[in-house]
Design a protein around this motif. Structure first.
Motif, PDB file in Angstrom:
ATOM      1  N   GLY A  67      38.510  36.490  41.688  1.00  0.00           N
ATOM      2  CA  GLY A  67      37.561  36.596  40.504  1.00  0.00           C
ATOM      3  C   GLY A  67      37.822  37.952  39.493  1.00  0.00           C
ATOM      4  O   GLY A  67      37.702  38.083  38.291  1.00  0.00           O
ATOM      5  N   LEU A  68      38.026  39.007  40.552  1.00  0.00           N
ATOM      6  CA  LEU A  68      38.631  40.353  39.795  1.00  0.00           C
ATOM      7  C   LEU A  68      39.708  40.170  38.901  1.00  0.00           C
ATOM      8  O   LEU A  68      39.614  40.696  37.611  1.00  0.00           O
ATOM      9  N   VAL A  69      40.754  39.219  39.337  1.00  0.00           N
ATOM     10  CA  VAL A  69      41.898  38.983  38.519  1.00  0.00           C
ATOM     11  C   VAL A  69      41.625  38.255  37.310  1.00  0.00           C
ATOM     12  O   VAL A  69      41.828  38.676  36.148  1.00  0.00           O
ATOM     13  N   VAL A  70      40.677  37.225  37.319  1.00  0.00           N
ATOM     14  CA  VAL A  70      40.371  36.425  36.413  1.00  0.00           C
ATOM     15  C   VAL A  70      39.579  37.086  35.372  1.00  0.00           C
ATOM     16  O   VAL A  70      39.633  37.132  34.038  1.00  0.00           O
ATOM     17  N   ARG A  91      38.577  36.202  49.241  1.00  0.00           N
ATOM     18  CA  ARG A  91      39.444  35.654  48.497  1.00  0.00           C
ATOM     19  C   ARG A  91      38.980  35.407  47.086  1.00  0.00           C
ATOM     20  O   ARG A  91      39.606  35.733  45.913  1.00  0.00           O
ATOM     21  N   PRO A  92      37.790  34.838  47.051  1.00  0.00           N
ATOM     22  CA  PRO A  92      37.121  34.565  45.683  1.00  0.00           C
ATOM     23  C   PRO A  92      36.742  35.722  44.992  1.00  0.00           C
ATOM     24  O   PRO A  92      36.864  35.973  43.751  1.00  0.00           O
ATOM     25  N   LEU A 114      32.903  27.304  47.334  1.00  0.00           N
ATOM     26  CA  LEU A 114      34.085  27.926  47.678  1.00  0.00           C
ATOM     27  C   LEU A 114      33.971  29.085  48.778  1.00  0.00           C
ATOM     28  O   LEU A 114      34.724  29.357  49.721  1.00  0.00           O
ATOM     29  N   VAL A 115      33.037  29.872  48.767  1.00  0.00           N
ATOM     30  CA  VAL A 115      33.025  31.221  49.491  1.00  0.00           C
ATOM     31  C   VAL A 115      32.641  30.621  50.771  1.00  0.00           C
ATOM     32  O   VAL A 115      32.962  31.295  51.773  1.00  0.00           O
ATOM     33  N   ALA A 171      32.532  34.405  40.032  1.00  0.00           N
ATOM     34  CA  ALA A 171      33.062  34.711  41.313  1.00  0.00           C
ATOM     35  C   ALA A 171      32.760  35.943  42.010  1.00  0.00           C
ATOM     36  O   ALA A 171      32.582  36.084  43.194  1.00  0.00           O
ATOM     37  N   VAL A 172      32.884  36.886  41.049  1.00  0.00           N
ATOM     38  CA  VAL A 172      32.814  38.329  41.558  1.00  0.00           C
ATOM     39  C   VAL A 172      31.125  38.352  41.904  1.00  0.00           C
ATOM     40  O   VAL A 172      30.885  38.879  42.967  1.00  0.00           O
TER      41      VAL A 172
END
Length: 406
Positions: free
Chosen positions: A80-83, A75-76, A67-68, A113-114
Motif C-alpha cells: 500500500g505504501l508503494v502504491v 504485505r498489504p 486480503l489482510v 491498504a495503508v
C-alpha cells in the motif's frame, strides 16, 4: 507472532504511515484553485482531485480487509505504501486533468491498504494498554497531520501547482523502512495465513455476506461502532467545510489565518489522542465517547453564537478534543467486538463508513445554508451530537442499573 507490550521501531513506522492517510487529501487542498486555473477545468472538476480518492477508499477497503485476513497485514501495508507513493507522486509529472484524476484513483487504493493494514498491525503487535497507547498515537498522528499537511501543501504550492504532489513520494522510502522493521504477524509454518486459508478464498459472495450479517446479529455493538465512525467523520467535516465559510463573519478572512484555526482543531485532537491510553485506564471507553459528544454539542452550539475572533477558537478546540477521544475508541471497539480471524474485514469497514461520512457531510448539511445560514448548520450539528450524547447517556444509565440490580 505474540503481541508485544512494548513499543519498538515498528510503531513509529506505523504512526508515520497513519498520517499519510490524512495527507492524501490535505496536502493538495490548498492548490485546488491553482489546478483549476492551470489545467483549465471547472471548480467542480478540480474538486474531484480532493474527493476521488475518498470514494475509492470506501469501495476498496472491504477488499483490502479480506486480503489482510488472508495474508496478514504486513504485505498489504508495504504494498500500500508503494502504491500510495506512485499514485500520489504521479501528479508531480502529469500535465493533464484525465491522467491526474486516474492517479488519484491509484492513490485511493494505496490509502485504503495503508489505513486498514495500520489498524490490524496495531491489533496484532500490541495488547492491553500498549494497544490503547498505539491507537492513541495513531489518532494523534492523524489529527496533527490534518493540522500540518495543509500548511506544507500551501507552502509547496507557492512554487508551482504540482509541487505538493511530489511530497507523496515520501511513502516509497517509508515502505523500504517498513520492510526492515515491521514483522510478519500471522504466518503459519507452511506459509499460509492463519486467518485466510483457501476455503475462505473460495467462499461465494452470498456465503461471505451471510457470515457478515450473522456477525452483526451476534455482535450488535459492531454496527453501532460504524455508526459512530460515520457520524464522527460527518461532524468533523462540518468543521472542515463550513468553518472557513463562517470565520470571515468574525473578522478572519486570510487563508493563513483560517488554516491556523483548522490547525488548532487538529492539534487539540492530537493532544487528546496521545493521552488516550491513560484516559481509558481511568474511565470506561463509553464514558470517553460521551465526553466527546458533549464537547461536540457545546462546541457547535458556541460556534452558532460566537461573535469574536478569540471566541471562535474555543469551538474548534472543543471539537478537536472530541475527535481525539472518539477515533481511537472506534478502533479499539472493533478489536474487541470483531472475530479474531476477521479483524482485517471488520476494521476495513471503519474506513468505508468514515470516508462515506466525510463525503456525505456537505450533502447532508449544505442544503441548510440557504435556509438558516452557516450558523444554523452548526446549530443542527450541535443537535445531532446532543441526540447522540443523550442516547449514549441513557444506554449507560440503563446498563449501570442492570448491573446494580443483578
Amino acid at each position: 507472532m505474540a503481541p508485544s507490550t512494548t513499543h519498538g521501531r515498528e510503531l513509529w513506522v506505523i504512526v508515520a504511515a497513519a498520517t499519510l492517510t490524512v495527507m492524501a487529501g490535505a496536502i493538495v487542498a490548498p492548490v485546488v484553485p491553482q489546478i483549476q486555473r492551470e489545467l483549465g477545468v471547472s471548480g467542480t472538476a478540480a474538486g474531484l482531485i480532493i474527493t476521488t480518492h475518498g470514494g475509492v477508499i470506501v469501495l476498496a477497503s472491504p477488499l483490502v480487509g479480506a486480503l489482510v485476513d488472508r495474508v496478514g497485514p504486513r504485505r498489504p501495508f508495504v504494498g500500500g505504501l508503494v502504491v500510495y507513493g506512485l499514485g500520489g507522486g504521479a501528479g508531480f509529472v502529469v500535465d493533464g486533468f484525465g491522467p491526474l484524476l486516474a492517479s488519484r484513483v491509484v492513490l485511493g487504493v494505496g490509502t485504503a491498504a495503508v489505513y486498514t493494514a495500520v489498524t490490524v498491525l496495531i491489533y496484532d503487535l500490541y495488547e492491553g494498554q500498549a494497544m490503547e497507547r498505539a491507537l492513541g498515537y495513531r489518532s494523534s498522528a492523524n489529527s496533527l497531520g490534518a493540522a500540518v499537511w495543509p500548511l506544507v501543501g500551501g507552502a509547496a504550492g507557492v512554487v508551482a501547482w504540482n509541487v505538493p504532489f511530489g511530497i507523496y513520494l515520501v511513502a516509497l522510502p517509508l515502505g523500504l523502512v517498513a520492510v526492515a522493521t515491521v514483522p510478519e504477524t500471522r504466518s503459519t509454518p507452511d506459509g499460509t495465513s492463519e486467518a485466510g486459508g483457501s476455503a475462505g478464498s473460495r467462499a461465494s459472495l452470498s456465503t461471505r455476506l451471510a457470515a457478515t450479517l450473522a456477525t452483526f446479529r451476534d455482535r450488535p455493538g459492531l454496527p453501532l461502532v460504524y455508526l459512530l465512525a460515520f457520524g464522527a467523520n460527518a461532524l468533523l467535516y462540518v468543521v472542515v467545510v463550513f468553518y472557513p465559510q463562517f470565520l470571515p463573519r468574525v473578522g478572519v478572512s486570510s487563508s493563513l489565518a483560517i488554516s491556523l484555526y483548522l490547525a488548532a482543531n487538529g492539534a487539540a485532537g492530537g493532544v487528546a489522542a496521545v493521552g488516550y491510553d491513560r484516559l481509558v485506564d481511568r474511565a470506561a471507553r463509553s464514558t470517553l465517547v460521551l465526553v466527546a459528544l458533549v464537547c461536540w454539542t457545546v462546541g457547535f452550539a458556541l460556534a452558532a453564537v460566537v461573535e469574536t475572533r478569540a471566541g471562535a477558537v474555543v469551538p474548534v478546540v472543543l471539537l478537536g478534543l472530541g475527535v481525539g477521544l472518539v477515533f481511537p475508541s472506534t478502533f479499539a471497539w472493533v478489536e474487541t467486538f470483531a472475530p479474531a480471524e476477521k479483524t482485517g474485514q471488520f476494521s476495513s469497514y471503519i474506513a468505508s463508513f468514515g470516508y462515506t461520512g466525510q463525503f456525505l457531510s456537505p450533502l447532508l448539511f449544505g442544503p441548510l445554508v440557504p435556509l438558516v445560514g452557516v450558523r444554523g448548520v452548526f446549530g443542527a450539528a450541535a443537535g445531532v451530537a446532543g441526540v447522540g450524547a443523550l442516547g449514549l447517556g441513557v444506554w449507560a444509565w440503563r446498563r449501570a442499573s442492570a448491573v446494580a440490580d443483578a
